[in-house]
Design an enzyme around this catalytic site. Structure first.
Site, PDB file in Angstrom:
ATOM      1  N   ARG A  15      53.220  24.919  28.613  1.00 59.02           N
ATOM      2  CA  ARG A  15      54.596  25.159  29.062  1.00 59.02           C
ATOM      3  C   ARG A  15      54.912  24.490  30.403  1.00 59.02           C
ATOM      4  O   ARG A  15      56.061  24.481  30.833  1.00 59.02           O
ATOM      5  CB  ARG A  15      54.868  26.663  29.115  1.00 59.02           C
ATOM      6  CG  ARG A  15      55.119  27.238  27.719  1.00 59.02           C
ATOM      7  CD  ARG A  15      55.887  28.522  27.822  1.00 59.02           C
ATOM      8  NE  ARG A  15      55.012  29.639  28.129  1.00 59.02           N
ATOM      9  CZ  ARG A  15      55.377  30.681  28.859  1.00 59.02           C
ATOM     10  NH1 ARG A  15      56.584  30.731  29.384  1.00 59.02           N
ATOM     11  NH2 ARG A  15      54.550  31.673  29.087  1.00 59.02           N
ATOM     12  N   LYS A  22      47.237  22.706  34.506  1.00 58.34           N
ATOM     13  CA  LYS A  22      48.099  23.707  35.142  1.00 58.34           C
ATOM     14  C   LYS A  22      47.565  24.207  36.480  1.00 58.34           C
ATOM     15  O   LYS A  22      48.312  24.290  37.463  1.00 58.34           O
ATOM     16  CB  LYS A  22      48.295  24.896  34.195  1.00 58.34           C
ATOM     17  CG  LYS A  22      49.067  26.024  34.816  1.00 58.34           C
ATOM     18  CD  LYS A  22      49.517  27.044  33.824  1.00 58.34           C
ATOM     19  CE  LYS A  22      48.425  27.987  33.430  1.00 58.34           C
ATOM     20  NZ  LYS A  22      48.939  29.079  32.577  1.00 58.34           N
ATOM     21  N   THR A  81      39.946  35.296  25.241  1.00 58.19           N
ATOM     22  CA  THR A  81      39.391  35.576  26.564  1.00 58.19           C
ATOM     23  C   THR A  81      37.930  36.055  26.507  1.00 58.19           C
ATOM     24  O   THR A  81      37.141  35.715  27.391  1.00 58.19           O
ATOM     25  CB  THR A  81      40.257  36.612  27.318  1.00 58.19           C
ATOM     26  OG1 THR A  81      40.603  37.681  26.430  1.00 58.19           O
ATOM     27  CG2 THR A  81      41.548  35.982  27.836  1.00 58.19           C
ATOM     28  N   GLY A 140      49.352  42.948  27.480  1.00 58.25           N
ATOM     29  CA  GLY A 140      48.549  43.982  26.848  1.00 58.25           C
ATOM     30  C   GLY A 140      48.856  45.312  27.530  1.00 58.25           C
ATOM     31  O   GLY A 140      49.121  45.357  28.736  1.00 58.25           O
ATOM     32  N   ASN A 170      48.133  45.301  31.380  1.00 56.59           N
ATOM     33  CA  ASN A 170      46.855  44.713  31.755  1.00 56.59           C
ATOM     34  C   ASN A 170      47.084  43.422  32.529  1.00 56.59           C
ATOM     35  O   ASN A 170      47.753  42.514  32.064  1.00 56.59           O
ATOM     36  CB  ASN A 170      46.055  44.414  30.474  1.00 56.59           C
ATOM     37  CG  ASN A 170      44.760  43.676  30.759  1.00 56.59           C
ATOM     38  OD1 ASN A 170      44.176  43.846  31.831  1.00 56.59           O
ATOM     39  ND2 ASN A 170      44.308  42.885  29.804  1.00 56.59           N
ATOM     40  N   LYS A 334      50.335   9.843  64.742  1.00 57.79           N
ATOM     41  CA  LYS A 334      49.273   9.907  63.721  1.00 57.79           C
ATOM     42  C   LYS A 334      47.932   9.601  64.359  1.00 57.79           C
ATOM     43  O   LYS A 334      47.820   8.635  65.111  1.00 57.79           O
ATOM     44  CB  LYS A 334      49.555   8.898  62.615  1.00 57.79           C
ATOM     45  CG  LYS A 334      48.550   8.964  61.496  1.00 57.79           C
ATOM     46  CD  LYS A 334      48.198   7.613  60.901  1.00 57.79           C
ATOM     47  CE  LYS A 334      47.310   6.796  61.813  1.00 57.79           C
ATOM     48  NZ  LYS A 334      46.684   5.633  61.177  1.00 57.79           N
TER      49      LYS A 334
HETATM   50  C1  UD1 Z   1      45.853  38.258  28.457  1.00 64.64           C
HETATM   51  C2  UD1 Z   1      45.361  39.656  28.099  1.00 64.64           C
HETATM   52  C3  UD1 Z   1      46.518  40.638  28.193  1.00 64.64           C
HETATM   53  C4  UD1 Z   1      47.094  40.623  29.593  1.00 64.64           C
HETATM   54  C5  UD1 Z   1      47.495  39.210  29.978  1.00 64.64           C
HETATM   55  C6  UD1 Z   1      47.859  39.158  31.438  1.00 64.64           C
HETATM   56  C7  UD1 Z   1      43.573  39.372  26.444  1.00 64.64           C
HETATM   57  C8  UD1 Z   1      43.206  39.443  25.018  1.00 64.64           C
HETATM   58  N1  UD1 Z   1      44.833  39.623  26.742  1.00 64.64           N
HETATM   59  O1  UD1 Z   1      46.791  37.902  27.469  1.00 64.64           O
HETATM   60  O2  UD1 Z   1      46.060  41.944  27.892  1.00 64.64           O
HETATM   61  O3  UD1 Z   1      48.209  41.471  29.675  1.00 64.64           O
HETATM   62  O4  UD1 Z   1      46.394  38.284  29.775  1.00 64.64           O
HETATM   63  O5  UD1 Z   1      48.348  37.908  31.770  1.00 64.64           O
HETATM   64  O6  UD1 Z   1      42.700  39.130  27.266  1.00 64.64           O
HETATM   65  N2  UD1 Z   1      41.740  31.715  28.538  1.00 64.64           N
HETATM   66  C9  UD1 Z   1      40.645  30.896  28.386  1.00 64.64           C
HETATM   67  N3  UD1 Z   1      40.143  30.717  27.142  1.00 64.64           N
HETATM   68  C10 UD1 Z   1      40.704  31.295  26.043  1.00 64.64           C
HETATM   69  C11 UD1 Z   1      41.827  32.119  26.219  1.00 64.64           C
HETATM   70  C12 UD1 Z   1      42.326  32.314  27.473  1.00 64.64           C
HETATM   71  O7  UD1 Z   1      40.118  30.364  29.346  1.00 64.64           O
HETATM   72  O8  UD1 Z   1      40.181  31.067  24.942  1.00 64.64           O
HETATM   73  C13 UD1 Z   1      42.271  31.930  29.904  1.00 64.64           C
HETATM   74  C14 UD1 Z   1      43.636  31.316  30.122  1.00 64.64           C
HETATM   75  O9  UD1 Z   1      43.536  30.029  30.705  1.00 64.64           O
HETATM   76  C15 UD1 Z   1      44.278  32.284  31.108  1.00 64.64           C
HETATM   77  C16 UD1 Z   1      43.626  33.611  30.755  1.00 64.64           C
HETATM   78  O10 UD1 Z   1      42.436  33.308  30.082  1.00 64.64           O
HETATM   79  O11 UD1 Z   1      43.959  31.970  32.441  1.00 64.64           O
HETATM   80  C17 UD1 Z   1      44.525  34.492  29.903  1.00 64.64           C
HETATM   81  O12 UD1 Z   1      44.826  33.830  28.735  1.00 64.64           O
HETATM   82  P1  UD1 Z   1      46.241  33.977  28.037  1.00 64.64           P
HETATM   83  O13 UD1 Z   1      46.248  33.165  26.814  1.00 64.64           O
HETATM   84  O14 UD1 Z   1      47.309  33.754  29.029  1.00 64.64           O
HETATM   85  O15 UD1 Z   1      46.181  35.516  27.626  1.00 64.64           O
HETATM   86  P2  UD1 Z   1      47.392  36.436  27.257  1.00 64.64           P
HETATM   87  O16 UD1 Z   1      47.658  36.295  25.825  1.00 64.64           O
HETATM   88  O17 UD1 Z   1      48.507  36.227  28.189  1.00 64.64           O
END
Ligand code: UD1
Ligand code: MG
Length: 448
Positions: A15, A22, A81, A140, A170, A334
Protein backbone atom coordinates in the site's frame (compact mmCIF):
# COMPACT_ATOMS: atom_id res chain seq x y z
CA UNK A 1 16.51 -11.71 32.93
CA UNK A 2 17.98 -12.04 29.44
CA UNK A 3 15.81 -10.73 26.64
CA UNK A 4 15.68 -11.72 23.00
CA UNK A 5 14.11 -9.43 20.44
CA UNK A 6 12.34 -10.65 17.30
CA UNK A 7 11.33 -7.94 14.86
CA UNK A 8 8.99 -8.73 11.99
CA UNK A 9 9.62 -6.88 8.76
CA UNK A 10 8.67 -9.33 6.02
CA UNK A 11 5.57 -7.41 5.02
CA UNK A 12 5.51 -6.26 1.42
CA UNK A 13 4.17 -2.81 2.15
CA UNK A 14 2.17 -2.91 -1.09
CA UNK A 15 0.00 0.00 0.00
CA UNK A 16 3.01 2.32 0.07
CA UNK A 17 3.20 2.01 -3.75
CA UNK A 18 6.96 2.30 -3.45
CA UNK A 19 10.17 0.79 -4.81
CA UNK A 20 11.62 1.26 -1.35
CA UNK A 21 10.88 -1.31 1.39
CA UNK A 22 8.23 0.09 3.69
CA UNK A 23 10.31 0.07 6.87
CA UNK A 24 13.02 2.15 5.18
CA UNK A 25 10.63 5.04 4.65
CA UNK A 26 11.56 7.80 7.06
CA UNK A 27 9.95 9.63 9.93
CA UNK A 28 11.94 12.59 11.25
CA UNK A 29 14.89 11.61 9.03
CA UNK A 30 15.23 8.08 10.38
CA UNK A 31 13.79 4.90 8.85
CA UNK A 32 10.68 3.42 10.45
CA UNK A 33 12.89 0.48 11.35
CA UNK A 34 15.10 2.75 13.46
CA UNK A 35 12.08 4.03 15.40
CA UNK A 36 10.61 0.54 15.76
CA UNK A 37 13.86 -0.82 17.20
CA UNK A 38 14.47 2.08 19.57
CA UNK A 39 12.26 1.04 22.49
CA UNK A 40 13.19 -2.63 22.18
CA UNK A 41 16.91 -1.88 22.10
CA UNK A 42 16.58 0.33 25.17
CA UNK A 43 15.79 -2.85 27.13
CA UNK A 44 19.25 -4.18 26.30
CA UNK A 45 18.37 -7.40 24.48
CA UNK A 46 20.99 -10.16 24.32
CA UNK A 47 20.04 -11.14 20.78
CA UNK A 48 18.14 -9.36 18.04
CA UNK A 49 16.64 -11.23 15.10
CA UNK A 50 15.03 -9.39 12.22
CA UNK A 51 12.73 -11.22 9.83
CA UNK A 52 12.80 -9.76 6.35
CA UNK A 53 10.93 -10.75 3.23
CA UNK A 54 12.16 -11.77 -0.15
CA UNK A 55 14.49 -9.03 -1.39
CA UNK A 56 15.02 -7.75 2.12
CA UNK A 57 18.78 -7.21 1.77
CA UNK A 58 18.44 -3.44 2.08
CA UNK A 59 16.34 -3.81 5.21
CA UNK A 60 18.90 -6.21 6.67
CA UNK A 61 21.74 -3.82 5.90
CA UNK A 62 19.86 -0.94 7.52
CA UNK A 63 19.23 -3.08 10.61
CA UNK A 64 22.93 -3.95 10.90
CA UNK A 65 23.77 -0.28 10.79
CA UNK A 66 21.65 0.16 13.90
CA UNK A 67 22.51 -3.17 15.58
CA UNK A 68 25.70 -4.60 14.05
CA UNK A 69 25.21 -7.99 15.70
CA UNK A 70 21.57 -8.40 14.57
CA UNK A 71 20.71 -11.69 12.90
CA UNK A 72 18.78 -11.11 9.70
CA UNK A 73 16.69 -14.04 8.51
CA UNK A 74 14.61 -14.27 5.38
CA UNK A 75 11.03 -15.49 5.35
CA UNK A 76 10.75 -16.59 1.73
CA UNK A 77 7.00 -17.14 1.86
CA UNK A 78 4.77 -14.92 3.91
CA UNK A 79 2.68 -17.49 5.75
CA UNK A 80 1.71 -15.46 8.80
CA UNK A 81 3.11 -13.92 11.94
CA UNK A 82 3.70 -17.25 13.72
CA UNK A 83 5.54 -18.53 10.66
CA UNK A 84 7.65 -15.36 10.61
CA UNK A 85 8.65 -15.86 14.24
CA UNK A 86 9.44 -19.52 13.64
CA UNK A 87 11.84 -18.51 10.86
CA UNK A 88 13.70 -16.44 13.48
CA UNK A 89 13.55 -19.18 16.09
CA UNK A 90 16.94 -20.79 15.30
CA UNK A 91 18.55 -17.43 16.12
CA UNK A 92 17.08 -17.28 19.61
CA UNK A 93 16.41 -20.93 20.47
CA UNK A 94 18.29 -21.98 23.55
CA UNK A 95 19.13 -18.40 24.44
CA UNK A 96 16.66 -18.60 27.33
CA UNK A 97 15.11 -15.62 29.06
CA UNK A 98 12.14 -13.91 27.48
CA UNK A 99 11.44 -13.12 23.88
CA UNK A 100 9.68 -9.96 22.81
CA UNK A 101 8.11 -9.82 19.35
CA UNK A 102 7.77 -6.41 17.68
CA UNK A 103 6.71 -5.17 14.25
CA UNK A 104 9.17 -3.06 12.25
CA UNK A 105 6.41 -0.81 10.94
CA UNK A 106 5.26 0.34 14.39
CA UNK A 107 7.47 3.31 15.21
CA UNK A 108 6.15 4.81 18.44
CA UNK A 109 6.24 2.15 21.13
CA UNK A 110 7.70 3.54 24.33
CA UNK A 111 10.40 1.88 26.37
CA UNK A 112 8.19 2.28 29.47
CA UNK A 113 5.43 0.26 27.81
CA UNK A 114 7.77 -2.59 26.96
CA UNK A 115 9.19 -2.49 30.51
CA UNK A 116 5.64 -2.77 31.84
CA UNK A 117 5.20 -5.88 29.69
CA UNK A 118 8.40 -7.35 31.11
CA UNK A 119 7.20 -6.59 34.63
CA UNK A 120 3.81 -8.21 33.91
CA UNK A 121 5.63 -11.43 33.11
CA UNK A 122 5.88 -11.90 36.89
CA UNK A 123 2.10 -12.55 36.87
CA UNK A 124 1.60 -14.10 33.43
CA UNK A 125 3.31 -16.61 31.18
CA UNK A 126 2.31 -14.71 28.06
CA UNK A 127 1.87 -10.94 27.98
CA UNK A 128 0.21 -9.17 25.07
CA UNK A 129 0.15 -5.44 24.44
CA UNK A 130 -3.41 -4.24 23.86
CA UNK A 131 -5.12 -0.92 23.25
CA UNK A 132 -8.64 0.48 23.16
CA UNK A 133 -9.16 1.38 19.53
CA UNK A 134 -11.28 4.38 18.59
CA UNK A 135 -12.18 2.41 15.47
CA UNK A 136 -11.25 -1.26 16.05
CA UNK A 137 -11.63 -2.02 12.32
CA UNK A 138 -9.79 -5.19 11.36
CA UNK A 139 -7.50 -5.52 14.37
CA UNK A 140 -7.38 -8.81 16.24
CA UNK A 141 -9.61 -8.66 19.33
CA UNK A 142 -8.45 -9.51 22.86
CA UNK A 143 -11.00 -11.74 24.52
CA UNK A 144 -10.71 -11.55 28.29
CA UNK A 145 -11.87 -13.93 30.97
CA UNK A 146 -14.10 -12.64 33.78
CA UNK A 147 -11.01 -12.08 35.95
CA UNK A 148 -9.48 -9.79 33.33
CA UNK A 149 -6.83 -12.24 32.18
CA UNK A 150 -6.47 -12.90 28.49
CA UNK A 151 -8.35 -15.92 27.18
CA UNK A 152 -7.56 -15.77 23.47
CA UNK A 153 -7.01 -13.48 20.55
CA UNK A 154 -9.43 -13.68 17.68
CA UNK A 155 -8.58 -12.25 14.29
CA UNK A 156 -11.23 -10.01 12.73
CA UNK A 157 -11.80 -12.39 9.83
CA UNK A 158 -12.51 -15.25 12.24
CA UNK A 159 -14.50 -13.24 14.79
CA UNK A 160 -18.20 -13.48 15.55
CA UNK A 161 -20.31 -10.30 15.67
CA UNK A 162 -20.07 -10.34 19.47
CA UNK A 163 -16.28 -10.66 19.32
CA UNK A 164 -16.04 -7.88 16.75
CA UNK A 165 -17.85 -5.63 19.23
CA UNK A 166 -14.84 -5.91 21.59
CA UNK A 167 -12.86 -2.65 21.57
CA UNK A 168 -9.70 -4.01 23.17
CA UNK A 169 -7.36 -4.76 20.28
CA UNK A 170 -4.12 -6.61 19.72
CA UNK A 171 -1.12 -4.41 18.99
CA UNK A 172 0.88 -7.44 17.87
CA UNK A 173 3.55 -7.01 20.56
CA UNK A 174 3.90 -10.13 22.61
CA UNK A 175 6.27 -11.33 25.32
CA UNK A 176 6.85 -14.78 26.79
CA UNK A 177 9.65 -17.16 27.79
CA UNK A 178 11.83 -18.10 24.83
CA UNK A 179 11.43 -21.74 25.83
CA UNK A 180 7.63 -21.41 25.74
CA UNK A 181 7.80 -19.93 22.27
CA UNK A 182 9.95 -22.86 21.17
CA UNK A 183 7.37 -25.23 22.61
CA UNK A 184 4.18 -23.60 21.30
CA UNK A 185 5.13 -22.24 17.86
CA UNK A 186 5.27 -25.68 16.21
CA UNK A 187 1.75 -26.38 17.53
CA UNK A 188 0.20 -23.43 15.70
CA UNK A 189 -1.80 -24.44 12.64
CA UNK A 190 -3.34 -22.46 9.80
CA UNK A 191 -6.95 -23.66 9.86
CA UNK A 192 -8.49 -20.19 9.90
CA UNK A 193 -10.17 -17.69 7.59
CA UNK A 194 -6.84 -16.48 6.16
CA UNK A 195 -5.08 -19.82 5.99
CA UNK A 196 -2.18 -18.17 7.87
CA UNK A 197 -0.14 -19.21 10.87
CA UNK A 198 -1.26 -16.70 13.50
CA UNK A 199 1.16 -15.81 16.30
CA UNK A 200 -1.92 -14.75 18.23
CA UNK A 201 -2.92 -18.42 18.59
CA UNK A 202 -0.18 -18.77 21.15
CA UNK A 203 -2.52 -17.31 23.76
CA UNK A 204 -5.21 -19.99 23.31
CA UNK A 205 -2.55 -22.71 23.32
CA UNK A 206 -0.94 -21.40 26.51
CA UNK A 207 -4.35 -21.24 28.23
CA UNK A 208 -5.17 -24.77 27.12
CA UNK A 209 -1.91 -25.84 28.75
CA UNK A 210 -2.99 -24.25 32.04
CA UNK A 211 -0.78 -21.19 31.68
CA UNK A 212 -1.78 -17.62 32.42
CA UNK A 213 -1.99 -14.82 29.83
CA UNK A 214 -2.34 -11.12 30.54
CA UNK A 215 -2.79 -7.79 28.79
CA UNK A 216 -0.75 -4.64 29.24
CA UNK A 217 -2.51 -1.61 27.78
CA UNK A 218 -1.07 1.35 25.97
CA UNK A 219 -2.42 4.38 24.22
CA UNK A 220 -3.57 3.76 20.67
CA UNK A 221 -1.13 6.40 19.41
CA UNK A 222 1.75 4.24 20.56
CA UNK A 223 0.77 1.31 18.38
CA UNK A 224 0.20 3.37 15.25
CA UNK A 225 1.36 1.24 12.34
CA UNK A 226 2.38 2.56 8.94
CA UNK A 227 0.83 0.95 5.88
CA UNK A 228 0.34 3.83 3.47
CA UNK A 229 1.78 7.22 2.59
CA UNK A 230 -1.08 8.78 4.52
CA UNK A 231 -0.09 6.74 7.59
CA UNK A 232 3.50 7.87 7.08
CA UNK A 233 2.42 11.51 7.01
CA UNK A 234 0.34 10.95 10.16
CA UNK A 235 3.31 9.30 11.85
CA UNK A 236 5.50 12.28 10.94
CA UNK A 237 2.89 14.68 12.33
CA UNK A 238 2.63 12.65 15.53
CA UNK A 239 6.42 12.62 15.90
CA UNK A 240 6.66 16.37 15.32
CA UNK A 241 3.90 17.12 17.83
CA UNK A 242 5.75 15.13 20.47
CA UNK A 243 9.15 16.60 19.62
CA UNK A 244 7.77 20.15 19.89
CA UNK A 245 6.14 19.41 23.22
CA UNK A 246 9.37 17.78 24.40
CA UNK A 247 11.45 20.82 23.43
CA UNK A 248 9.10 23.13 25.33
CA UNK A 249 9.15 20.86 28.36
CA UNK A 250 12.95 20.89 28.50
CA UNK A 251 13.12 24.67 28.52
CA UNK A 252 13.41 25.80 24.92
CA UNK A 253 11.30 28.65 23.58
CA UNK A 254 9.51 28.00 20.29
CA UNK A 255 7.60 31.07 19.21
CA UNK A 256 5.52 29.10 16.68
CA UNK A 257 6.01 25.44 17.61
CA UNK A 258 3.82 24.08 14.83
CA UNK A 259 6.17 25.53 12.20
CA UNK A 260 9.39 24.02 13.57
CA UNK A 261 10.46 20.62 12.22
CA UNK A 262 12.64 18.33 14.28
CA UNK A 263 14.72 15.28 13.41
CA UNK A 264 14.68 12.13 15.50
CA UNK A 265 17.88 13.18 17.30
CA UNK A 266 17.64 16.99 17.62
CA UNK A 267 18.98 18.25 20.95
CA UNK A 268 18.08 21.73 22.21
CA UNK A 269 19.56 23.08 25.44
CA UNK A 270 17.84 25.26 27.99
CA UNK A 271 16.81 28.75 26.95
CA UNK A 272 17.41 28.03 23.29
CA UNK A 273 15.07 30.18 21.24
CA UNK A 274 13.74 28.91 17.96
CA UNK A 275 11.85 31.34 15.77
CA UNK A 276 9.18 30.27 13.24
CA UNK A 277 9.88 28.12 10.16
CA UNK A 278 13.06 26.42 11.27
CA UNK A 279 13.96 22.95 10.00
CA UNK A 280 16.32 20.62 11.85
CA UNK A 281 17.85 17.82 9.80
CA UNK A 282 19.57 14.93 11.56
CA UNK A 283 22.48 15.39 13.97
CA UNK A 284 21.89 18.87 15.39
CA UNK A 285 22.77 20.02 18.89
CA UNK A 286 22.05 23.58 20.00
CA UNK A 287 23.50 24.68 23.31
CA UNK A 288 22.09 26.86 26.05
CA UNK A 289 20.83 30.28 25.14
CA UNK A 290 21.57 30.08 21.42
CA UNK A 291 19.01 31.60 19.12
CA UNK A 292 17.90 30.07 15.82
CA UNK A 293 16.14 32.75 13.85
CA UNK A 294 13.36 32.31 11.31
CA UNK A 295 13.67 30.30 8.08
CA UNK A 296 16.94 28.61 8.95
CA UNK A 297 17.88 25.04 7.98
CA UNK A 298 20.35 23.10 10.13
CA UNK A 299 21.75 19.59 9.83
CA UNK A 300 24.72 17.71 11.23
CA UNK A 301 25.96 20.70 13.15
CA UNK A 302 26.69 21.99 16.63
CA UNK A 303 25.72 25.48 17.76
CA UNK A 304 27.42 26.68 20.95
CA UNK A 305 25.93 28.73 23.73
CA UNK A 306 24.86 32.25 22.90
CA UNK A 307 25.32 31.98 19.14
CA UNK A 308 22.73 33.53 16.83
CA UNK A 309 21.89 31.74 13.58
CA UNK A 310 19.84 33.32 10.80
CA UNK A 311 17.34 34.45 9.79
CA UNK A 312 17.67 32.49 6.53
CA UNK A 313 20.86 30.66 7.45
CA UNK A 314 21.94 27.21 6.33
CA UNK A 315 24.19 25.07 8.51
CA UNK A 316 25.31 21.88 6.80
CA UNK A 317 27.07 18.80 8.18
CA UNK A 318 30.25 19.59 10.04
CA UNK A 319 29.36 23.18 10.89
CA UNK A 320 30.71 23.87 14.36
CA UNK A 321 29.59 27.28 15.54
CA UNK A 322 31.47 28.75 18.52
CA UNK A 323 30.06 30.61 21.50
CA UNK A 324 28.39 33.92 20.75
CA UNK A 325 29.22 33.65 17.05
CA UNK A 326 26.86 35.19 14.47
CA UNK A 327 25.74 33.50 11.28
CA UNK A 328 23.46 35.83 9.37
CA UNK A 329 21.10 35.81 6.42
CA UNK A 330 21.89 33.78 3.31
CA UNK A 331 25.02 32.35 4.84
CA UNK A 332 25.91 28.71 4.25
CA UNK A 333 28.44 26.94 6.48
CA UNK A 334 29.69 23.41 5.76
CA UNK A 335 32.45 21.40 7.46
CA UNK A 336 33.79 24.51 9.10
CA UNK A 337 34.61 25.73 12.56
CA UNK A 338 33.50 29.25 13.32
CA UNK A 339 35.39 30.55 16.37
CA UNK A 340 33.84 32.17 19.41
CA UNK A 341 32.41 35.60 18.71
CA UNK A 342 33.22 35.45 14.99
CA UNK A 343 30.74 37.13 12.64
CA UNK A 344 29.62 35.85 9.25
CA UNK A 345 26.63 38.05 8.75
CA UNK A 346 25.62 38.22 5.10
CA UNK A 347 25.52 36.30 1.81
CA UNK A 348 28.51 34.09 2.37
CA UNK A 349 29.74 30.54 1.79
CA UNK A 350 32.18 29.07 4.30
CA UNK A 351 33.10 25.45 3.51
CA UNK A 352 36.03 23.25 4.59
CA UNK A 353 37.35 26.06 6.72
CA UNK A 354 38.40 27.33 10.08
CA UNK A 355 37.48 30.85 11.12
CA UNK A 356 39.33 32.14 14.19
CA UNK A 357 37.65 33.66 17.23
CA UNK A 358 36.51 37.23 16.75
CA UNK A 359 37.11 37.24 12.99
CA UNK A 360 34.77 39.27 10.80
CA UNK A 361 33.78 37.88 7.43
CA UNK A 362 32.42 40.54 5.08
CA UNK A 363 29.31 40.19 2.95
CA UNK A 364 29.58 38.01 -0.11
CA UNK A 365 32.77 36.23 0.93
CA UNK A 366 33.30 32.79 -0.59
CA UNK A 367 35.75 30.09 0.38
CA UNK A 368 36.43 28.61 -3.07
CA UNK A 369 36.96 25.13 -1.67
CA UNK A 370 36.41 22.97 -4.74
CA UNK A 371 38.65 22.89 -7.78
CA UNK A 372 36.36 20.54 -9.67
CA UNK A 373 38.18 17.46 -8.40
CA UNK A 374 39.16 17.93 -4.75
CA UNK A 375 38.18 19.99 -1.74
CA UNK A 376 40.71 22.29 -0.07
CA UNK A 377 40.82 24.09 3.27
CA UNK A 378 40.76 27.74 4.15
CA UNK A 379 42.15 28.84 7.50
CA UNK A 380 41.40 32.33 8.81
CA UNK A 381 43.14 33.54 11.95
CA UNK A 382 41.67 35.19 15.03
CA UNK A 383 40.34 38.71 14.63
CA UNK A 384 41.09 38.72 10.91
CA UNK A 385 38.95 41.09 8.84
CA UNK A 386 37.87 39.65 5.52
CA UNK A 387 36.59 42.46 3.28
CA UNK A 388 33.28 42.09 1.49
CA UNK A 389 33.29 39.95 -1.64
CA UNK A 390 36.63 38.32 -0.93
CA UNK A 391 37.21 35.10 -2.86
CA UNK A 392 39.46 32.86 -0.79
CA UNK A 393 40.88 30.34 -3.24
CA UNK A 394 41.73 27.30 -1.14
CA UNK A 395 44.06 25.97 0.01
CA UNK A 396 44.85 29.30 1.59
CA UNK A 397 45.61 30.76 5.01
CA UNK A 398 44.93 34.24 6.28
CA UNK A 399 46.81 35.01 9.51
CA UNK A 400 45.49 36.49 12.73
CA UNK A 401 44.46 40.15 12.50
CA UNK A 402 45.17 40.20 8.77
CA UNK A 403 42.87 42.22 6.50
CA UNK A 404 41.75 41.53 2.93
CA UNK A 405 40.50 44.33 0.72
CA UNK A 406 36.93 44.16 -0.57
CA UNK A 407 36.63 42.33 -3.86
CA UNK A 408 39.98 40.62 -3.49
CA UNK A 409 40.74 37.23 -4.96
CA UNK A 410 43.13 35.74 -2.43
CA UNK A 411 45.18 32.92 -3.90
CA UNK A 412 48.27 33.07 -1.70
CA UNK A 413 48.67 32.89 2.08
CA UNK A 414 48.43 36.18 3.96
CA UNK A 415 50.66 36.54 7.00
CA UNK A 416 49.35 37.69 10.37
CA UNK A 417 48.63 41.40 10.54
CA UNK A 418 49.12 41.97 6.78
CA UNK A 419 46.74 43.70 4.33
CA UNK A 420 46.10 41.69 1.17
CA UNK A 421 44.73 43.38 -1.94
CA UNK A 422 44.06 41.25 -4.96
CA UNK A 423 41.95 43.28 -7.36
CA UNK A 424 42.33 45.51 -10.40
CA UNK A 425 43.36 49.09 -9.63
CA UNK A 426 40.52 51.59 -10.13
CA UNK A 427 40.61 54.08 -13.01
CA UNK A 428 38.40 57.19 -13.10
CA UNK A 429 37.79 59.23 -16.32
CA UNK A 430 36.20 62.61 -15.53
CA UNK A 431 32.95 63.29 -17.49
CA UNK A 432 33.09 60.03 -19.43
CA UNK A 433 30.12 58.49 -17.64
CA UNK A 434 27.71 61.24 -18.59
CA UNK A 435 28.99 61.42 -22.19
CA UNK A 436 28.57 57.67 -22.62
CA UNK A 437 24.95 57.80 -21.45
CA UNK A 438 24.13 60.70 -23.76
CA UNK A 439 25.55 58.79 -26.72
CA UNK A 440 23.48 55.71 -25.88
CA UNK A 441 20.26 57.71 -25.50
CA UNK A 442 20.87 59.52 -28.79
CA UNK A 443 21.40 56.20 -30.57
CA UNK A 444 18.12 54.85 -29.21
CA UNK A 445 16.19 58.04 -30.25
CA UNK A 446 17.55 57.64 -33.81
CA UNK A 447 16.32 54.00 -33.95
CA UNK A 448 12.85 55.34 -32.94
C1 UD1 B 1 -1.65 -8.58 13.12
C2 UD1 B 1 -2.27 -9.40 14.24
C3 UD1 B 1 -3.52 -8.70 14.75
C4 UD1 B 1 -3.17 -7.31 15.24
C5 UD1 B 1 -2.47 -6.53 14.14
C6 UD1 B 1 -1.93 -5.24 14.69
C7 UD1 B 1 -1.78 -11.75 13.75
C8 UD1 B 1 -2.31 -13.03 13.23
N1 UD1 B 1 -2.60 -10.72 13.72
O1 UD1 B 1 -2.59 -8.58 12.07
O2 UD1 B 1 -4.08 -9.44 15.82
O3 UD1 B 1 -4.33 -6.63 15.64
O4 UD1 B 1 -1.34 -7.28 13.61
O5 UD1 B 1 -1.40 -4.46 13.68
O6 UD1 B 1 -0.65 -11.73 14.21
N2 UD1 B 1 4.68 -10.27 9.01
C9 UD1 B 1 5.77 -11.00 8.59
N3 UD1 B 1 5.56 -12.19 8.00
C10 UD1 B 1 4.30 -12.68 7.77
C11 UD1 B 1 3.20 -11.92 8.20
C12 UD1 B 1 3.41 -10.72 8.81
O7 UD1 B 1 6.90 -10.59 8.78
O8 UD1 B 1 4.21 -13.78 7.21
C13 UD1 B 1 4.91 -8.97 9.69
C14 UD1 B 1 4.45 -7.78 8.87
O9 UD1 B 1 5.52 -7.23 8.13
C15 UD1 B 1 4.01 -6.80 9.95
C16 UD1 B 1 3.54 -7.72 11.07
O10 UD1 B 1 4.14 -8.96 10.86
O11 UD1 B 1 5.08 -6.02 10.43
C17 UD1 B 1 2.02 -7.85 11.12
O12 UD1 B 1 1.58 -8.36 9.92
P1 UD1 B 1 0.21 -7.91 9.28
O13 UD1 B 1 0.01 -8.64 8.02
O14 UD1 B 1 0.13 -6.43 9.25
O15 UD1 B 1 -0.80 -8.49 10.36
P2 UD1 B 1 -2.30 -8.07 10.58
O16 UD1 B 1 -3.13 -8.88 9.69
O17 UD1 B 1 -2.44 -6.61 10.52
MG1 MG C 1 -1.26 -4.96 9.91
Amino acid sequence: MALQLVVLAAGEGTRMLSDRPKVLHEVAHAPLLHHALRAGLALGPARVALVVGHGGAAVGAAAREIVPEAAVVTQEERLGTAHAVSVALPEIAGAGGDTLVLYADTPFLREETLSAMQAARAQHDVVVLGFEAADPGRYGRLVQAADGTLERIVEWKDATEAERAVRLCNSGVICCATALLEELLPQIGNANASGEYYLTDIVGLARAGGLSCGVVRCDEAETLGVNSRADLARAEAAFQARARAGALETGATLTAPETVHFAHDTVLGRDVEVEPMVVFGPGVTVETGARIRAFSHLEGCHVSAGAVIGPYARLRPGAEIGEDARIGNFVEVKAAEIGAGAKVNHLTYIGDAEVGAGANIGAGTVTCNYDGVSKHRTVIGERAFIGSDTMLVAPVRVGAEAVTGSGSVVTRDVEAGALALGRARQETRPGLGRRLMERLRAARAERG
